[in-house]
Design a protein around this motif. Structure first.
Motif, PDB file in Angstrom:
ATOM      1  N   LEU A  33      80.385  -3.691   3.650  1.00  0.00           N
ATOM      2  CA  LEU A  33      81.601  -4.140   2.954  1.00  0.00           C
ATOM      3  C   LEU A  33      82.805  -4.069   3.908  1.00  0.00           C
ATOM      4  O   LEU A  33      82.750  -3.415   4.950  1.00  0.00           O
ATOM      5  CB  LEU A  33      81.850  -3.281   1.713  1.00  0.00           C
ATOM      6  CG  LEU A  33      80.719  -3.242   0.670  1.00  0.00           C
ATOM      7  CD1 LEU A  33      81.184  -2.479  -0.569  1.00  0.00           C
ATOM      8  CD2 LEU A  33      80.253  -4.636   0.284  1.00  0.00           C
ATOM      9  N   CYS A  34      83.904  -4.718   3.532  1.00  0.00           N
ATOM     10  CA  CYS A  34      85.116  -4.690   4.365  1.00  0.00           C
ATOM     11  C   CYS A  34      85.618  -3.250   4.491  1.00  0.00           C
ATOM     12  O   CYS A  34      85.585  -2.504   3.501  1.00  0.00           O
ATOM     13  CB  CYS A  34      86.232  -5.504   3.720  1.00  0.00           C
ATOM     14  SG  CYS A  34      85.801  -7.187   3.308  1.00  0.00           S
ATOM     15  N   CYS A  37      87.440  -1.149   1.543  1.00  0.00           N
ATOM     16  CA  CYS A  37      87.065  -1.623   0.191  1.00  0.00           C
ATOM     17  C   CYS A  37      86.893  -0.426  -0.735  1.00  0.00           C
ATOM     18  O   CYS A  37      86.214   0.553  -0.389  1.00  0.00           O
ATOM     19  CB  CYS A  37      85.761  -2.411   0.274  1.00  0.00           C
ATOM     20  SG  CYS A  37      85.142  -2.899  -1.349  1.00  0.00           S
ATOM     21  N   HIS A  39      85.077  -0.130  -3.221  1.00  0.00           N
ATOM     22  CA  HIS A  39      83.681   0.072  -3.638  1.00  0.00           C
ATOM     23  C   HIS A  39      82.983   1.148  -2.797  1.00  0.00           C
ATOM     24  O   HIS A  39      82.140   1.884  -3.301  1.00  0.00           O
ATOM     25  CB  HIS A  39      82.883  -1.230  -3.518  1.00  0.00           C
ATOM     26  CG  HIS A  39      83.386  -2.372  -4.368  1.00  0.00           C
ATOM     27  ND1 HIS A  39      84.359  -2.231  -5.319  1.00  0.00           N
ATOM     28  CD2 HIS A  39      83.008  -3.687  -4.398  1.00  0.00           C
ATOM     29  CE1 HIS A  39      84.577  -3.418  -5.912  1.00  0.00           C
ATOM     30  NE2 HIS A  39      83.774  -4.314  -5.363  1.00  0.00           N
ATOM     31  N   CYS A  68      80.005  -8.086  -4.438  1.00  0.00           N
ATOM     32  CA  CYS A  68      80.147  -7.002  -3.455  1.00  0.00           C
ATOM     33  C   CYS A  68      79.820  -5.678  -4.138  1.00  0.00           C
ATOM     34  O   CYS A  68      79.139  -4.818  -3.584  1.00  0.00           O
ATOM     35  CB  CYS A  68      81.566  -6.971  -2.904  1.00  0.00           C
ATOM     36  SG  CYS A  68      82.060  -8.456  -2.032  1.00  0.00           S
ATOM     37  N   ASN A 140      87.967  -4.894  -9.464  1.00  0.00           N
ATOM     38  CA  ASN A 140      89.033  -5.257  -8.515  1.00  0.00           C
ATOM     39  C   ASN A 140      89.830  -6.487  -8.966  1.00  0.00           C
ATOM     40  O   ASN A 140      90.707  -6.962  -8.241  1.00  0.00           O
ATOM     41  CB  ASN A 140      88.460  -5.481  -7.107  1.00  0.00           C
ATOM     42  CG  ASN A 140      87.305  -6.461  -7.097  1.00  0.00           C
ATOM     43  OD1 ASN A 140      87.141  -7.217  -8.050  1.00  0.00           O
ATOM     44  ND2 ASN A 140      86.512  -6.445  -6.044  1.00  0.00           N
ATOM     45  N   CYS A 218      90.284  -4.596  -3.832  1.00  0.00           N
ATOM     46  CA  CYS A 218      89.633  -5.485  -2.859  1.00  0.00           C
ATOM     47  C   CYS A 218      90.657  -5.722  -1.748  1.00  0.00           C
ATOM     48  O   CYS A 218      91.646  -6.433  -1.953  1.00  0.00           O
ATOM     49  CB  CYS A 218      89.249  -6.791  -3.543  1.00  0.00           C
ATOM     50  SG  CYS A 218      88.764  -8.111  -2.403  1.00  0.00           S
ATOM     51  N   VAL A 219      90.439  -5.104  -0.581  1.00  0.00           N
ATOM     52  CA  VAL A 219      91.444  -5.197   0.483  1.00  0.00           C
ATOM     53  C   VAL A 219      91.529  -6.606   1.077  1.00  0.00           C
ATOM     54  O   VAL A 219      92.548  -6.985   1.646  1.00  0.00           O
ATOM     55  CB  VAL A 219      91.197  -4.153   1.610  1.00  0.00           C
ATOM     56  CG1 VAL A 219      91.501  -2.754   1.133  1.00  0.00           C
ATOM     57  CG2 VAL A 219      89.782  -4.252   2.160  1.00  0.00           C
ATOM     58  N   ALA A 220      90.463  -7.378   0.926  1.00  0.00           N
ATOM     59  CA  ALA A 220      90.473  -8.724   1.511  1.00  0.00           C
ATOM     60  C   ALA A 220      91.249  -9.721   0.643  1.00  0.00           C
ATOM     61  O   ALA A 220      91.948 -10.593   1.168  1.00  0.00           O
ATOM     62  CB  ALA A 220      89.040  -9.216   1.713  1.00  0.00           C
TER      63      ALA A 220
HETATM   64  S1  SF4 Z   1      85.664  -8.985  -0.193  1.00  0.00           S
HETATM   65 FE1  SF4 Z   1      86.798  -7.441  -1.351  1.00  0.00          FE
HETATM   66  S2  SF4 Z   1      85.275  -6.565  -2.775  1.00  0.00           S
HETATM   67 FE2  SF4 Z   1      84.152  -7.621  -1.120  1.00  0.00          FE
HETATM   68  S3  SF4 Z   1      83.731  -6.058   0.422  1.00  0.00           S
HETATM   69 FE3  SF4 Z   1      85.638  -7.080   1.009  1.00  0.00          FE
HETATM   70  S4  SF4 Z   1      87.249  -5.794   0.122  1.00  0.00           S
HETATM   71 FE4  SF4 Z   1      85.345  -5.257  -0.932  1.00  0.00          FE
END
Ligand code: SF4
Ligand SMILES: Cc1ncc(C[n+]2csc(CCOP(=O)(O)OP(=O)(O)O)c2C)c(N)n1
Ligand SMILES: [Mg+2]
Length: 351
Positions: A33-34, A37, A39, A68, A140, A218-220
């Protein structure tokens, strides 16, 4: 990377639990995962909770959908049973597994897209049937895996990373869980491990449908100003109604509380949860009052967290169906085919 095996070597001074396992024995593959994140923090909390409860990993089954969030069971409990199902279908697969073998501990892991959008019906029916499980939604407010579309839990008026306004009303999963009859309902935040770990432990010990909504940024795609599921927003608006400080069977945490601020919740199996009340008027045994409180605080822009409702006398799906104690998958031909006389008696009872 999931294809990179974690090194098995570890320091001999690492803490062991009653089964002789270290935390490492409850981990899974390396997360893809990012970085940052929410999660991943929830995975760490699940690992911690299972380690502290001395759970035998082979007695746990972790099930998920798609997203995710639903990928995360790969990153914890690597020696447990696992089933990665179809988008939104985790609850029915979990229900079937639970009916077949009631002796396992079931962890259902899902996302807000997986459970509040495509899987909303499955979410609802698993809770109203009282399936004995811990159902965790890693919430998220977006479909992270498919690049950040608003999910059904995104707040009306919140903004996407590119500035688009969400005009739809949100689904509040804890309010739904309360309305649907879940016997343990909590909300937490991935950035608050101190609150989340005891909630997961209590949910595992609860013998009924336990639901935990975990706000998990969700950091992205959803961690910007204008989002109501960002780290900053949740930290600023988090309104904890109580804190679970310990569960009996574990060493007591000594704390100096003002009289009337501690409440004990005795569970069905005799375990006692000690709740530190942060809001004197909040009663986690009153389902209707909890629903009203949530709506009021939500309208005021607060994110209410803590143990929101617990029924000390829960009944699960097996109790509702009056099934036999022995798991179905262990029943032999003798029990399954009791003979013509038993069949005649059964047929007669239906006439
Ligand atoms: S896209 Fe968002 S939810 Fe998915 S791994 Fe990256 S930060 Fe987490
Ligand atoms: C039947 C089906 N429809 C759509 C998709 C595409 N899809 C994959 S994951 C996802 C949403 C995941 O969102 P969520 O459950 O919130 O998980 P997150 O990635 O945010 O943790 C969607 C729509 C799919 N895999 N299967
Ligand atoms: Mg999501």
């Amino acid at each position: 990377m999931t294809y990179l095996a974690k090194p098995r070597l570890h320091h001999p001074a690492l803490e062991h639990n009653k089964l002789g396992f270290t935390r490492r024995d409850y981990e899974g593959a390396i997360s893809t995962l990012c970085a940052g994140c929410g999660h991943d923090s929830i995975s760490a909390a699940i690992i911690q909770a299972c380690f502290e409860l001395d759970l035998p990993p082979h007695r746990i089954a972790k099930l998920s959908g798609i997203g995710c969030s639903s990928k995360t069971p790969t990153y914890f409990l690597g020696s447990s049973h696992g089933f990665n199902s179809v988008h939104g279908r985790m609850p029915s697969v979990l229900t079937g597994a639970n009916l077949a073998n009631r002796e396992l501990i079931y962890l259902g892991v899902s996302g807000d897209g997986d459970s509040a959008s495509i899987g909303l019906g499955q979410f609802a029916h698993s809770l109203r049937r009282g399936v004995n499980m811990v159902y965790i939604v890693e919430n998220n407010g977006v479909y992270g895996l498919t690049k950040g579309q608003f999910s059904a839990t995104a707040d009306k008026g919140s903004k996407s990373k590119k500035g688009a306004l969400n005009t739809d009303a949100p689904i509040d999963m804890v309010s739904m869980a309360l309305q649907l009859g879940a016997t343990f309902v909590a909300r937490s935040f991935s950035g608050d491990k101190e609150q989340l770990v005891p909630l997961i432990k209590a949910a595992v010990l609860h013998r009924g449908a336990a639901f935990i909504d975990v706000i998990s940024p969700c950091v992205a795609f959803n961690n910007h100003p204008g989002s109501t599921k960002s780290y900053d927003y949740v930290r600023e608006h988090n309104e904890a109604v109580n804190r679970l400080d310990f569960i009996t069977g574990r060493p007591e945490i000594k704390a100096d509380y003002a009289p009337g601020t501690v409440e004990e919740v005795t569970q069905h199996d005799g375990t006692v949860l000690r709740l530190r009340k942060l809001h004197a008027e909040y009663d986690p045994h009153d389902r209707i009052a909890a629903m009203r409180y949530l709506q009021e605080r939500q309208a005021a822009g607060e994110v209410v967290t803590g143990l929101l409702y617990a029924d000390p006398e829960p009944a699960d799906l097996h109790a509702h169906l009056n099934t036999v104690d022995m798991p179905f998958n262990q029943l032999g031909e003798r029990e399954l085919c009791p003979g013509a006389a038993a069949l005649d008696t059964l047929n007669a009872s239906l006439r």
